[in-house]
Design a protein around this motif. Structure first.
Motif, short mmCIF file in Angstrom:
data_model
loop_
_atom_site.label_atom_id
_atom_site.label_comp_id
_atom_site.label_asym_id
_atom_site.label_seq_id
_atom_site.Cartn_x
_atom_site.Cartn_y
_atom_site.Cartn_z
N GLY A 142 0.78 -1.01 -0.01
CA GLY A 142 0.04 -0.01 0.04
C GLY A 142 0.77 1.41 -0.04
O GLY A 142 1.36 1.55 -1.09
N SER A 143 0.90 2.04 1.26
CA SER A 143 1.84 3.17 1.36
C SER A 143 3.09 2.84 2.12
O SER A 143 3.76 3.95 2.19
N ILE A 144 2.89 2.09 2.82
CA ILE A 144 3.99 1.62 3.90
C ILE A 144 4.84 0.47 3.40
O ILE A 144 4.37 -0.22 2.82
N HIS A 145 6.17 0.59 3.90
CA HIS A 145 7.21 -0.33 3.51
C HIS A 145 6.82 -1.89 3.97
O HIS A 145 5.93 -1.70 4.96
N LEU A 146 6.96 -2.92 3.33
CA LEU A 146 6.90 -4.13 3.87
C LEU A 146 7.71 -4.35 5.17
O LEU A 146 8.93 -3.82 4.97
N PRO A 147 7.44 -5.28 5.83
CA PRO A 147 8.07 -5.30 7.26
C PRO A 147 9.13 -6.33 7.06
O PRO A 147 9.59 -6.89 8.01
N TYR A 148 10.14 -6.13 6.16
CA TYR A 148 11.42 -7.00 6.07
C TYR A 148 12.37 -6.27 5.60
O TYR A 148 12.38 -4.96 4.78
N PRO A 149 13.53 -6.53 5.93
CA PRO A 149 14.90 -5.87 5.52
C PRO A 149 15.25 -5.97 4.21
O PRO A 149 14.57 -6.73 3.53
N SER A 150 16.03 -5.04 3.56
CA SER A 150 16.71 -5.23 2.18
C SER A 150 17.24 -6.48 1.73
O SER A 150 17.89 -7.16 2.93
N ARG A 151 17.25 -6.82 0.60
CA ARG A 151 18.08 -8.21 0.22
C ARG A 151 17.55 -9.29 1.24
O ARG A 151 18.29 -10.05 1.69
N ALA A 152 16.10 -9.65 1.24
CA ALA A 152 15.74 -10.81 2.32
C ALA A 152 15.30 -12.02 1.78
O ALA A 152 15.50 -12.98 2.11
#
Length: 496
Positions: A258-268
């Protein structure tokens, strides 16, 4: 007549024995008289003590009874706080995902499907009741294909998706044949086609992300291939579809792009897919595709099956024009190229893209680069239409951020983030020590609870996962662990 036995058994005592007895008697008599006379050592001590006249030697002696002076302590009663059960209407209540609250938020970019937590005074302080007749789920692997109706009493999907082989209602259970909108022949056949392009079998792919997962059959069938998929879908008019997934023993969360990031770190994730997830990938300047790029590892794969792929066949069914669908696919491919992705495959309903290992291999100028200094600090942060920068490399053959081992070697190998010193306070040595410690703990848990490691415990949550040592020590096809890192703790999700 006399008794010959008595006569024979009688013997006269000898004079010697009588003499010895008399001597012993005399000896003990004389000894006693000597002790009594006061010349004995023991008695001398007694006489000496009796001559003491100072009664202040033990001034605190008190010969009165002390029973009344001892405080009698009543046994304390446990003061446990009792939580009342919530009303039965809250059986499907999910904090921060309440339907009535959700409908008050904007529809733009699916904002109303995102998390919106109640104010303090609106929070429930009662125990959420289970559905009436709730039954222990079927053990794995049977649980993958069957769920008790009483546990998830929602039939709408069996009607709306009846022809797509998602889920069927049989008696008092749901059956999941493994079908999906874009894989009517079953998830296994669909994964086999993907495996003809993606190296799923050799351990290169361990983590996957399923956007708009439905009942998560893709993730369910990937598990037997040693691939762990995190599936997500919003809570909508189908209730919480991921509740079916969790009952089946498949990793899943309520979520939406939606409008906020997925709750995962980069390169996951090693792989991500959208199987008719209906996410408008070309909208918002490609913001949603850029978010997938953020969580996808260098060298990872993205699968798109469904609109607009194979638009020539389906444009009438989708009630859209050829020109519109063709333009949408062209825009997606342009975005993918700007993100340094390469299309590796397109056949029928499936297109597969691969992310380049580093930025040196990009064929064209990349999209605008995000300015954020920490690509892993994403909790409740708004998405932007920009590309997350990759770590710098020294050569075109190097994997940005470091190359990961294949599974299962990857499980206990030192992660590149740790090896490069990117996680504050964590070294290669402390990472290895953490693994040893959790192996020891898990062995102790298993000795005390013989059911750990069996299919009795399928879904497990580590509420303070740290470096993921618990999940690594417990790793088994029979169970999976949802690793949670609290917002007040150090963000170690990238290591996990």
């Amino acid at each position: 007549m006399g008794n010959k036995h008595n006569s024979a058994g009688f013997k006269t005592r000898s004079p010697l024995s009588i003499f010895i007895v008399i001597c012993l008697c005399c000896f003990f008599y004389i000894l006693g008289a000597w002790q009594k006379s006061g010349f004995g050592k023991g008695d001398g001590i007694a006489v000496q003590m009796s001559k003491q006249t100072d009664c202040q030697i033990f001034p605190d002696l008190n010969f009165e009874t002390h029973h009344n002076d001892v405080e009698i302590i009543e046994p304390s009663k446990p003061k446990a706080k009792v939580f009342k059960p919530c009303d039965v209407k809250y059986t499907d209540y999910t904090p921060c995902q309440e339907q009535d609250r959700a409908m008050k938020f904007p529809r733009e970019n699916m904002i109303y499907r995102e998390r919106h937590c109640p104010r303090e005074e609106e929070k429930l302080h009662c125990l959420i009741p289970a559905p009436k007749g709730y039954t222990t789920p079927f053990p794995w692997p049977k649980g993958r294909d069957y769920v008790h109706y009483a546990n998830v009493p929602h039939k709408s999907l069996t009607v709306e998706k009846a022809v797509q082989n998602w889920v069927q209602f049989q008696g008092d259970v749901f059956k999941f044949p493994g079908g999906g909108t874009m894989f009517p022949q079953g998830a296994d056949a669909y994964i086999d086609e993907l495996a003809s392009v993606i190296p799923i079998a050799d351990g290169s792919v361990r983590t996957a992300l399923d956007t708009g997962c439905g009942v998560a059959s893709w993730g369910a069938y990937l598990m037997k291939r040693n691939v762990l998929a995190m599936s997500f879908a919003p809570r909508d008019n189908h209730e919480a579809q991921v509740q079916f997934a969790l009952e089946r023993g498949v990793p899943a969360v309520i979520g939406v792009l939606g409008s906020i990031h997925l709750p995962y770190p980069s390169r996951a994730f090693d792989m991500a897919q959208c199987s008719r997830c209906l996410i408008p990938w070309a909208a918002n300047d490609g913001m949603f595709l850029m978010e997938v790029d953020r969580v996808l590892r260098p060298g990872g794969y993205w699968i798109l099956s469904g609109p607009p792929i194979n638009w020539k066949t389906y444009y009438q069914t989708w009630k859209r024009s050829k020109a519109d669908l063709q333009a949408e696919q062209r825009r997606i491919e342009e975005l993918a190229e700007s993100l340094c992705w390469e299309k590796k495959y397109e056949k029928g309903d499936i297109a597969i893209f691969r992310k380049k290992a580093n930025n040196k291999n990009c064929r064209r100028k990349s999209a605008s680069i995000c300015e954020s200094k920490d690509a892993d600090d994403v909790w409740y942060k708004e998405m932007e239409a920009c590309k997350t920068p990759l770590p710098e490399v020294n050569s075109a053959k190097e994997v940005a951020g470091g190359e990961l081992k294949k599974f299962p070697e990857r499980l206990f190998a030192i992660p590149p983030r740790v090896a490069k010193g990117l996680v504050e306070g964590v070294t290669a040595e402390s990472f290895q020590e953490d693994n040893k410690l959790w192996k020891k703990h898990v062995n102790a848990y298993k000795r005390n609870n013989k059911l750990i490691g069996t299919t009795r415990y399928r879904n497990i949550m580590d509420m303070n996962a740290g470096l993921g040592g618990f999940a690594a020590a417990l790793e088994s096809p029979k169970s999976w662990v949802m690793n949670v890192v609290p917002t007040i703790a150090k963000n170690t999700l990238g290591v996990i």
